[in-house]
Design a protein around this motif. Structure first.
Motif, PDB file in Angstrom:
ATOM      1  N   LYS A  99     -47.642  51.395  25.183  1.00 10.41           N
ATOM      2  CA  LYS A  99     -49.016  51.258  25.672  1.00 10.41           C
ATOM      3  C   LYS A  99     -49.229  49.906  26.337  1.00 10.41           C
ATOM      4  CE  LYS A  99     -53.843  51.683  24.238  1.00 10.41           C
ATOM      5  NZ  LYS A  99     -54.759  52.083  23.150  1.00 10.41           N
ATOM      6  N   GLN A 124     -49.698  58.151  29.455  1.00 10.69           N
ATOM      7  CA  GLN A 124     -48.869  58.050  28.256  1.00 10.69           C
ATOM      8  C   GLN A 124     -49.156  59.208  27.311  1.00 10.69           C
ATOM      9  OE1 GLN A 124     -49.462  54.596  25.771  1.00 10.69           O
ATOM     10  NE2 GLN A 124     -47.697  55.074  24.479  1.00 10.69           N
ATOM     11  N   SER A 165     -53.945  57.511  28.134  1.00 14.29           N
ATOM     12  CA  SER A 165     -53.123  58.259  27.185  1.00 14.29           C
ATOM     13  C   SER A 165     -53.646  59.688  27.104  1.00 14.29           C
ATOM     14  CB  SER A 165     -53.162  57.603  25.800  1.00 14.29           C
ATOM     15  OG  SER A 165     -54.459  57.696  25.246  1.00 14.29           O
ATOM     16  N   SER A 182     -49.529  57.392  21.745  1.00 13.19           N
ATOM     17  CA  SER A 182     -50.077  56.029  21.802  1.00 13.19           C
ATOM     18  C   SER A 182     -49.131  55.008  21.177  1.00 13.19           C
ATOM     19  CB  SER A 182     -51.433  55.986  21.079  1.00 13.19           C
ATOM     20  OG  SER A 182     -51.297  56.447  19.751  1.00 13.19           O
TER      21      SER A 182
END
Length: 236
Positions: free
Chosen positions: A174, A166, A190, A169
């Motif tokens: 998430k 990702q 992330s 965030s």
């Protein structure tokens, strides 16, 4: 001196996230590569929100393609979504330059996420033949989380771990991304501009793992060290 100490918590948190990712990769199902090359689906969110970091991400991903092509034994299928319902899946390729050309030709367009289409596509491909892993890179999620969870469950039954990276965030994304990784026995992490090197190395590690299993990953880790070496030390 004071500014250095203020940076410590963020650095510690990022290292903890990398460690958690490595533990998840170590627990992922061992790839079955007998009877042919490993196959990895590499999916991208190419909607407008990713434009500011697109060039940097493309460079990182190109390095991964070049590294795994040199390794051999891995076919990649690149897919992406963007714009108004646009979803593209390229042919399976093992040629690094061809993959890089395809990826660098993509431009971002405004549109909603289509993660469900990525998962449905992965399920369809895995139903036809072995898929060693799905890698997905995106920043947000604008879909039904329950539907994504259901599709992730189907992917898990087919033995395909999803490795989700990702950008940023965003909280809803998430949660959904972590659920997909958990349900498929994959891993989530992330990243931002500060963790670009870690992303590059971990992407390569996942691809090497899909191509040649733990032995190939072990050899690769001996060459590059760093986070990848730490990953191999956690493999059973």
């Amino acid at each position: 001196m004071a500014s250095d100490s203020r940076n410590l918590p963020a650095a510690t948190a990022k290292q903890a996230e990398i460690d958690a990712f490595l533990r998840q990769v170590a627990a992922a199902p061992a790839p079955k590569t007998a009877g042919g090359a490993g196959r990895l689906i590499f999916a991208l969110d190419a909607t407008a929100s990713r434009q500011p970091a697109w060039d940097r991400a493309c460079h990182i991903q190109a390095e991964m393609f070049a590294e795994t092509a040199a390794l051999g034994g891995l076919a990649l299928q690149m897919c992406y979504f963007r714009g108004f319902g646009e979803f593209e899946a390229a042919p399976w390729l093992s040629d690094g330059p061809a993959l890089i050309r395809r990826m660098t030709a993509i431009t971002c367009l405004s549109g909603r996420t289509q993660i469900a289409r990525v998962l449905k596509h992965a399920v369809a491909e895995a139903s036809k033949g072995r898929i060693n892993a799905l890698v997905y890179i995106g920043d947000c999620m604008e879909e039904d989380a329950d539907l994504l969870g259901d599709l992730a469950g189907k992917l898990s039954l087919l033995g395909v771990p999803a490795f989700i990276f990702q950008e940023g965030s965003e909280p809803a994304a998430k949660r959904a991304f972590q659920d997909i990784a958990r349900l498929t026995r994959g891993a989530y992490m992330s990243f931002d501009s500060a963790s670009a090197k870690a992303l590059r190395d971990l992407l390569k590690a996942v691809a090497v793992y899909a191509a040649g299993g733990r032995r190939a990953l072990s050899h690769y880790a001996d060459e590059v060290g760093g986070e990848v070496l730490r990953l191999t030390r956690q493999l059973p």
